[in-house]
Write a protein that holds these residues in place. Structure first.
Motif, PDB file in Angstrom:
ATOM      1  N   THR A 199       4.784   9.615   4.458  1.00 30.70           N
ATOM      2  CA  THR A 199       4.321   8.931   3.251  1.00 30.70           C
ATOM      3  C   THR A 199       5.334   7.842   2.962  1.00 30.70           C
ATOM      4  OG1 THR A 199       5.486  10.385   1.722  1.00 30.70           O
ATOM      5  CG2 THR A 199       3.224  10.985   2.274  1.00 30.70           C
TER       6      THR A 199
ATOM      7  N   THR B 137       0.830  -1.205   0.000  1.00 29.76           N
ATOM      8  CA  THR B 137       0.000   0.000   0.000  1.00 29.76           C
ATOM      9  C   THR B 137       0.862   1.251   0.000  1.00 29.76           C
ATOM     10  OG1 THR B 137      -1.895   1.060   1.053  1.00 29.76           O
ATOM     11  CG2 THR B 137      -0.187   0.205   2.514  1.00 29.76           C
ATOM     12  N   HIS B 138       0.246   2.355  -0.334  1.00 25.99           N
ATOM     13  CA  HIS B 138       0.906   3.649  -0.198  1.00 25.99           C
ATOM     14  C   HIS B 138       0.327   4.317   1.034  1.00 25.99           C
ATOM     15  CE1 HIS B 138       1.687   7.978  -1.697  1.00 25.99           C
ATOM     16  NE2 HIS B 138       2.741   7.508  -1.070  1.00 25.99           N
TER      17      HIS B 138
ATOM     18  N   PHE C 117      -0.222   7.294   3.368  1.00 26.66           N
ATOM     19  CA  PHE C 117      -0.210   8.742   3.193  1.00 26.66           C
ATOM     20  C   PHE C 117      -0.800   9.380   4.440  1.00 26.66           C
ATOM     21  CE2 PHE C 117      -1.657  12.837   1.526  1.00 26.66           C
ATOM     22  CZ  PHE C 117      -0.524  13.236   0.821  1.00 26.66           C
TER      23      PHE C 117
ATOM     24  N   TRP D  58       5.777   3.877   0.584  1.00 28.82           N
ATOM     25  CA  TRP D  58       5.275   2.700  -0.118  1.00 28.82           C
ATOM     26  C   TRP D  58       5.651   1.496   0.733  1.00 28.82           C
ATOM     27  CZ3 TRP D  58       2.007   2.981  -4.035  1.00 28.82           C
ATOM     28  CH2 TRP D  58       1.948   4.162  -4.764  1.00 28.82           C
TER      29      TRP D  58
END
Length: 111
Positions: free
Chosen positions: A74, A60-61, A63, A76
């Motif tokens: 943030t 997932t990213h 954020f 990855w």
């Protein structure tokens, strides 16, 4: 601390206890009624975010980059997991709780 408990406390928006909708048959409601509920401090929130990052098992990213976060994150995941954890640990090791709390108190958007 289980992951569901950690996830439930990661909301980046500040909400006072008085603004929460608490269901009467929950432990949280009883704690608030008895005056035993204490909102998490800023360092505790960052520690919980670290636990979340360490245990998240999906790509997932992440954020968490809003102005209400003392330290925007943030990443990855899992590729940048170690970097994110090191960054958060550095903040925990070098910034005082009082400085973090002052930042939150001064946010106009949380009025």
């Amino acid at each position: 601390m289980n992951s569901a408990k950690v996830f439930s406390r990661l909301n980046p928006y500040f909400i006072s206890v008085d603004s929460l909708t608490l269901f009467a048959d929950t432990e949280l409601y009883r704690m608030e009624q008895e005056g035993r509920f204490t909102p998490a401090g800023e360092k505790e929130r960052l520690q919980e975010l670290m636990v979340f990052i360490k245990n998240l098992q999906i790509r997932t990213h992440l954020f968490a980059n809003s102005s209400s976060n003392f330290y925007p994150v943030t990443a990855w995941l899992p590729k940048e997991r170690d970097f994110a954890i090191r960054e958060l640990q550095h903040v925990l090791d070098t910034v005082r709780e009082e400085e973090m709390a002052e930042y939150r108190r001064n946010l106009k958007s949380l009025g």
